[in-house]
Each structure stands twice: as structure tokens, then as C-alpha cells.
Motif scaffolding. Structure first.
Motif, PDB file in Angstrom:
ATOM      1  N   ASP A 235     -12.344  18.735   5.075  1.00 46.16           N
ATOM      2  CA  ASP A 235     -13.397  17.717   4.992  1.00 46.16           C
ATOM      3  C   ASP A 235     -14.684  18.282   4.407  1.00 46.16           C
ATOM      4  OD1 ASP A 235     -14.649  15.324   5.228  1.00 46.16           O
ATOM      5  OD2 ASP A 235     -14.272  15.040   7.345  1.00 46.16           O
TER       6      ASP A 235
ATOM      7  N   VAL B 108     -16.540  17.472   0.759  1.00 44.20           N
ATOM      8  CA  VAL B 108     -17.818  16.757   0.708  1.00 44.20           C
ATOM      9  C   VAL B 108     -18.876  17.604  -0.003  1.00 44.20           C
ATOM     10  CG1 VAL B 108     -19.687  15.790   2.096  1.00 44.20           C
ATOM     11  CG2 VAL B 108     -17.315  15.409   2.775  1.00 44.20           C
TER      12      VAL B 108
ATOM     13  N   SER C 207     -21.794  11.534   4.816  1.00 45.05           N
ATOM     14  CA  SER C 207     -20.366  11.377   5.079  1.00 45.05           C
ATOM     15  C   SER C 207     -20.104  11.112   6.553  1.00 45.05           C
ATOM     16  CB  SER C 207     -19.611  12.630   4.633  1.00 45.05           C
ATOM     17  OG  SER C 207     -18.238  12.536   4.931  1.00 45.05           O
TER      18      SER C 207
ATOM     19  N   GLU D  21     -10.889   9.491   1.611  1.00 50.79           N
ATOM     20  CA  GLU D  21     -11.769  10.090   2.619  1.00 50.79           C
ATOM     21  C   GLU D  21     -11.460   9.561   4.018  1.00 50.79           C
ATOM     22  OE1 GLU D  21     -16.574  10.580   3.520  1.00 50.79           O
ATOM     23  OE2 GLU D  21     -15.856   9.136   2.037  1.00 50.79           O
TER      24      GLU D  21
ATOM     25  N   ARG E 232      -8.346  11.500   5.319  1.00 46.04           N
ATOM     26  CA  ARG E 232      -8.263  12.938   5.060  1.00 46.04           C
ATOM     27  C   ARG E 232      -7.992  13.739   6.329  1.00 46.04           C
ATOM     28  NH1 ARG E 232     -13.369  14.228   2.417  1.00 46.04           N
ATOM     29  NH2 ARG E 232     -12.560  13.004   0.687  1.00 46.04           N
TER      30      ARG E 232
END
Length: 515
Positions: free
Chosen positions: A160, A164, A240, A431, A434
């Protein structure tokens, strides 16, 4: 040919060679991320190496307790891995960070303390058997919980945060960050056992357990400061995290869909047979109820991904004894290979793995991620042929050395393939899915690892280790074939035969000119 040129032109326009348009990464914060990851991985690798030695010392002349712990750890990850992934996907980064670090370090502290108690009171199994069993159970539970929390951190950082942070930058940034993260893990896997082994050899097992407790007690504060500095210093992480917690959950969406479908069914039911409708409603209700189970839903999300075949291929490589793990190490010692030789071979294996993280970005830049994975897995398969050939070597020492050579050299292809699959998941998995996909992937890998332990229990005679070699090689072959099938499905071909024909034509013409 024109279509290929247009695709190439589009690729160049999307990722221009001049990277001046991209904002530079905050290098100090990226270093904080690497240091925090190193501290967390070092503590986990210390426990991973030491726990087998602790268990053998607690119950001498038997691998029973070590095998039980390995089974408990693998089973817990296999069972709860998807749930860990959904949990990481559900909550904010700060909450995940706190729970991960506290749980991991506290679990290893408790495990180290219980091991120290078992080592300080070696006669406990005779004087107070119930207390002995309780400490063993506590060690297994705390160790497995520590590994599960480590999984949460792995998903957070590797699947992650890295993605990002690299968004809005050139594709090479993600490739390089993946390579550095994997290099840190392999470096910890190489050096943590060496340091722990020196403490055990020249001080004592108790001292190594105490070192484990102190390391986790001290490092947790530094790890939290480093990671929270990265989070606060990179706005993309905060954005995020906010998107994650504000995103409607899948269960809410499914609930809305369920109520709508039920409304439609009530209108249609007037024209249908009541008994048929009741039967259909019952079956539909059971299916919907099962599909709402978080574990089942996580697997459903995983199986819907385009990268499911690469993920399964990677997981199959964990169904093996061809690594410097417990089973192969015990067999090598039974063959008469000195412990220091096995240690050196393990170090060489880890060093080759580290070199794979250097080679991977170079290869990926030339042939892209998909084909890098293809070349990597067949590279591993080729080196594993040495392990199969060692079965027919009559000299036991030469056979053992050939086995170690095959395993060590195969790490080059293995870790490049691992990086290729991870990057494909980072690029192609949405996303919102994920973390869930990462949790299921680790669960699947642990399931294969658990099956390896079971395979070793079934075939426990070292003289029959050749059977385990053949089964492991068969799994690696199946993994390579599955990934090859995936590449063919995506690219519609495996080799550029027109280029091969051109090369052969040039070679033939040059030969004729020389003659």
C-alpha cells in the motif's frame, strides 16, 4: 507492425525519458520508511531463526515442538491472512500502524519471556507439567500473533504505502522502491540469524531470548516515530487514508443490492409458483449469507483479479523443501554436513537473493514486468534441475553439496519472480482491493507452506528425502507452467519468432560470408 509502433509511441509519451516533470521524492522520509521497515523485519527474523532452536532445546532429540510451532504459525496465517488484509483495508493508516507495532513487538516480547522461563527452569516439565504446557501454548500463540501482526505491517508498507508514495512519479520509482524493500528483508534474513547465532554460540540461549525481548521493547518506539514521520510528511498517504475510511464498505453495497433484488422478487412472485419461489429464495439466501462472510468475500475479491494466476504461481513455490528451512537443514546434518557449512551456504543463498533485487530493476527496465517474471521463474526452474540431479549422485557428500548449490543459485530467479508478481499486483489491483488481495495472497502462501510441513511429517525418513525433492520440483514446474499460460493469455504469444528468424538469417549470412 504499425500497431506495435503506435503502442510503443504511446508508452514513450506516457512515460517520457525526461523525468523533470515529476516532483522529487522526499528522500529523508523515504529513508525513514526504509529504516523503520528494517527495524521491524530484523525483530521478526530474529524470532524466525531462534524459535526452532528454542523448541529443540526445550524438548531435546525431537523436532516435535518445532514442527508443532511451524504448523501453528502457518495455519494461523493461512486462516486469518484474508481477514488481516480486510482489516488493513478498512481502518485508517494511523490506527493500523499503532495496532501493528504494538501487537508485533508485544507478542515477541511475551514469546521471548516465556522461552526464557522455559530455559531457566528446564525441569519444569517434571515438576509442574501443567505450567510447562501452559508456557508452550503461550509461546505458540504469542509467536503466531506476532507473525500475523507482521503480515499486517507487510501489507501496509509493501502493498500500500510504497504504491501510494510512488504515484505521480516515473514507473522506475516503484520498481526501485520494491527492490530496496525486498533487499532490506533479505539482508535481515541473512544477518539476523548470524548475530543471533553468535549470541547463542558464545553466550547462551537465554541471552538470545533476552536480546529478543530488549530489541522489541526499545525498537517499537523508534519504529513508530519513523513511520508516523513518513505519514505526516507525505500528504498522499493522508489523502489515501481518508479515501479508505470514507469509502462505502462492500457489505453496504451488497445490502443495498439485496434489498433492491428482494423488492423486485416480491413483484414477480405474484406470477410464480409459491413453492418454487420459496425454494429459490432459500437457496439464494444461503448463497448471499455465505458470500457475506468476510473470509469468503476476501477470496471472492482475490479470484476476480487479473493477476490471480501469477499469485497462485508464486504461492505454489512455497510448497517446497528446497530451501534452507528446517527439513532440508535436518537432512543435511543427517548426511554429515557440518553446521558451519550449512550456515555458509545459507548466507550465500541470501546473498544471491540480495543480488536479485539489484538485477531485477535492470531487467524490468528492458523487458517490462510481465516478461521479467517469465524469465525469472524459468531461471529458478533451470537451477532446481541440479537438486533433482543430486538424487542420482551416489556419493552422499557430493549429492548434498549439489543440492545446496541448486537451492542457493535458484534464489536469483525466485526473488526476481517474487518482485515481478508483487509489482503486477501493485499495478493492476484497484486501490480498494489492494490490501484484501495482499492478505489472501499471504494466506495462500502460508497454506502451501503448511502443506510442506505436512509433507515432511508424512515422509519423515531422511533416506526418502529424494521423494520430497521430486514433489517440490513438480510444484515449481506447475508454477512455471501456470505463469507461462498467464503470459500467453495477456500477450497472445511467448516469443517473437520473427525476430528469431531475423537473427538466424543474419547468423547464416555471416557464416556464408566467412566461408
Amino acid at each position: 507492425m504499425e500497431e506495435e509502433e503506435e503502442c510503443l509511441l504511446a508508452h514513450v509519451q506516457e512515460y517520457p525519458s525526461d523525468h523533470s516533470q515529476y516532483d522529487p521524492l522526499p528522500s529523508i522520509l523515504v529513508k525513514y520508511l526504509y529504516i523503520g521497515h528494517f527495524l521491524a523485519r530484523w525483530g521478526a527474523r530474529m524470532w524466525e531463526f531462534s524459535v526452532g532452536l528454542y523448541m529443540i532445546n526445550v524438548w531435546p532429540d525431537s523436532l516435535l515442538f518445532a514442527a508443532i510451532y511451524g504448523a501453528v504459525e502457518s495455519a494461523s496465517t493461512a486462516l486469518f491472512g484474508p481477514l488481516v488484509g480486510r482489516w488493513v483495508d478498512k481502518f485508517s493508516y494511523v490506527k493500523i500502524l499503532r495496532v501493528w507495532l504494538v501487537t508485533q513487538n508485544l507478542s515477541f516480547m511475551i514469546a521471548g519471556a516465556t522461552v526464557m522461563a522455559l530455559l531457566i527452569y528446564p525441569d519444569l516439565k517434571l515438576t509442574s507439567f501443567y505450567a510447562f504446557v501452559l508456557l508452550i501454548i503461550l509461546t505458540n500463540i504469542s509467536g503466531a500473533l506476532g507473525v500475523l501482526s507482521t503480515l499486517a505491517g507487510t501489507i501496509l508498507v509493501e502493498r500500500d504505502w510504497v504504491v501510494v508514495i510512488s504515484e505521480g512519479h516515473s514507473p522506475e520509482v516503484l520498481t526501485n522502491m520494491n527492490s530496496v524493500i525486498r533487499r532490506i528483508d533479505l539482508f535481515s534474513k541473512l544477518c539476523a540469524p548470524v548475530v543471533t547465532g553468535f549470541i547463542i554460540s558464545f553466550v547462551s540461549l537465554k541471552a538470545s531470548a533476552l536480546t529478543l525481548v530488549l530489541w522489541n521493547t526499545i525498537s517499537v518506539w523508534l519504529e513508530y516515530w519513523l513511520f508516523i514521520s513518513v505519514y505526516n510528511g507525505i500528504p498522499a498517504l493522508g489523502e489515501s487514508s481518508q479515501r479508505k475510511i470514507s469509502r462505502p464498505s462492500q457489505s453496504d453495497l451488497e445490502g443495498t443490492g439485496t434489498s433492491t433484488s428482494e423488492g423486485r422478487s416480491s413483484l414477480l412472485s405474484k406470477d410464480e409458483n409459491d413453492s418454487e419461489f420459496a425454494e429459490e429464495s432459500w437457496i439464494t439466501g444461503v448463497i448471499k449469507m455465505v458470500s457475506r462472510i468476510p473470509y469468503v468475500r476476501a477470496w471472492s475479491v482475490y479470484l476476480q483479479q487479473d493477476v490471480v494466476l501469477p499469485g497462485v504461481s508464486l504461492a505454489l513455490l512455497y510448497f517446497t523443501v528446497l530451501s534452507f528451512g528446517t527439513l532440508m537443514t535436518a537432512t543435511l546434518e543427517w548426511e554429515g554436513i557440518p553446521a558451519y557449512t550449512i550456515g555458509i551456504a545459507r548466507g550465500i543463498s541470501a546473498a544471491i537473493g540480495i543480488s536479485a533485487t539489484v538485477v531485477y530493476p535492470v531487467l524490468q527496465a528492458h523487458i517490462l514486468t510481465l516478461r521479467t517474471g517469465l524469465w525469472s521463474i524459468w531461471c529458478q526452474w533451470t537451477f532446481l534441475i541440479l537438486c533433482v540431479a543430486s538424487i542420482w549422485i551416489h556419493n552422499s557428500l557430493w549429492s548434498a553439496y549439489m543440492l545446496m548449490a541448486g537451492v542457493a543459485t535458484s534464489r536469483l530467479g525466485l526473488w526476481m519472480f517474487d518482485l515481478a508478481v508483487i509489482q503486477q499486483m501493485q499495478d493492476q489491483v484497484p486501490e480498494s482491493d489492494r490490501c484484501v488481495v495482499g492478505g489472501v495472497q499471504n494466506s495462500l502462501q502460508s497454506s502451501m507452506d503448511l502443506m510442506g510441513y505436512v509433507m515432511g511429517i508424512i515422509i519423515s525418513n531422511p533416506q526418502e528425502f529424494w521423494k520430497l525433492i521430486l514433489v517440490s520440483f513438480a510444484m515449481a514446474t506447475l508454477a512455471a507452467l501456470l505463469y507461462t499460460l498467464h503470459v500467453y493469455r495477456v500477450r497472445k504469444h511467448l516469443l517473437h519468432f520473427e525476430k528469431l528468424a531475423f537473427v538466424l538469417k543474419c547468423f547464416t549470412s555471416s557464416q556464408s560470408e566467412n566461408s
